[in-house]
Design a protein around this motif. Sequence first.
Motif, short mmCIF file in Angstrom:
data_model
loop_
_atom_site.label_atom_id
_atom_site.label_comp_id
_atom_site.label_asym_id
_atom_site.label_seq_id
_atom_site.Cartn_x
_atom_site.Cartn_y
_atom_site.Cartn_z
N UNK A 1 -13.46 4.03 7.52
CA UNK A 1 -12.14 3.52 7.23
C UNK A 1 -11.98 3.32 5.72
N UNK A 2 -10.86 3.75 5.21
CA UNK A 2 -10.54 3.57 3.80
C UNK A 2 -10.23 2.11 3.54
N UNK A 3 -10.83 1.56 2.47
CA UNK A 3 -10.60 0.17 2.14
C UNK A 3 -10.65 0.02 0.63
N UNK A 4 -9.80 -0.82 0.10
CA UNK A 4 -9.76 -1.06 -1.33
C UNK A 4 -9.43 -2.52 -1.58
N UNK A 5 -9.90 -3.04 -2.72
CA UNK A 5 -9.59 -4.43 -3.06
C UNK A 5 -8.18 -4.55 -3.63
N UNK A 6 -7.68 -3.47 -4.25
CA UNK A 6 -6.34 -3.49 -4.82
C UNK A 6 -5.63 -2.19 -4.47
N UNK A 7 -4.41 -2.31 -3.97
CA UNK A 7 -3.59 -1.14 -3.67
C UNK A 7 -2.31 -1.21 -4.49
N UNK A 8 -1.95 -0.10 -5.11
CA UNK A 8 -0.68 -0.01 -5.83
C UNK A 8 0.31 0.66 -4.89
N UNK A 9 1.36 -0.07 -4.53
CA UNK A 9 2.39 0.43 -3.63
C UNK A 9 3.66 0.67 -4.43
N UNK A 10 3.91 1.94 -4.75
CA UNK A 10 5.14 2.32 -5.44
C UNK A 10 6.22 2.48 -4.38
N UNK A 11 7.33 1.81 -4.56
CA UNK A 11 8.36 1.80 -3.53
C UNK A 11 9.72 2.08 -4.13
N UNK A 12 10.50 2.90 -3.43
CA UNK A 12 11.84 3.24 -3.89
C UNK A 12 12.82 3.32 -2.73
N UNK A 13 12.43 2.80 -1.58
CA UNK A 13 13.35 2.68 -0.46
C UNK A 13 13.51 3.90 0.42
N UNK A 14 12.75 4.96 0.17
CA UNK A 14 12.88 6.17 0.99
C UNK A 14 12.03 6.06 2.24
N UNK A 15 12.24 7.00 3.15
CA UNK A 15 11.44 7.03 4.39
C UNK A 15 9.96 7.20 4.07
N UNK A 16 9.65 8.06 3.09
CA UNK A 16 8.26 8.26 2.70
C UNK A 16 7.63 7.00 2.12
N UNK A 17 8.41 6.26 1.34
CA UNK A 17 7.91 5.01 0.78
C UNK A 17 7.66 3.99 1.88
N UNK A 18 8.50 3.99 2.91
CA UNK A 18 8.28 3.08 4.04
C UNK A 18 7.00 3.43 4.79
N UNK A 19 6.70 4.73 4.91
CA UNK A 19 5.44 5.14 5.53
C UNK A 19 4.24 4.71 4.68
N UNK A 20 4.37 4.85 3.36
CA UNK A 20 3.30 4.42 2.46
C UNK A 20 3.09 2.91 2.57
N UNK A 21 4.18 2.17 2.71
CA UNK A 21 4.08 0.72 2.88
C UNK A 21 3.31 0.38 4.15
#
Length: 86
Positions: A1-21
């Motif tokens: 399983x992928x795990x990280x202590x810090x994640x950068x979540x770039x968000x701009x309100x698109x469907x793809x950004x919601x999936x990334x979230x």
Amino acid sequence: MLNSKTLLLAHHGTAGALLAESLAFDIAVPEQTLIVHLLVVPDLWAGMQGDDWLLSASTRDDFGRYVEGILQANMEEQLRAAPYQL
């Protein structure tokens, strides 16, 4: 399983950004992972200080505050849309 202590979540309100979230929340470990939420400002805001609307310094300042208010509202909407807080 992928795990990280810090994640950068770039968000701009698109469907793809919601999936990334959603993926970021799936990967994150509560109380161990910091999610840094980066609000992406669309290109359409670039160059908004053209002389086509610029009548005076006060008009420019009023418009600047208006744009900042819209961006603030968009950011708050994105934060409220998060399914849960870690």
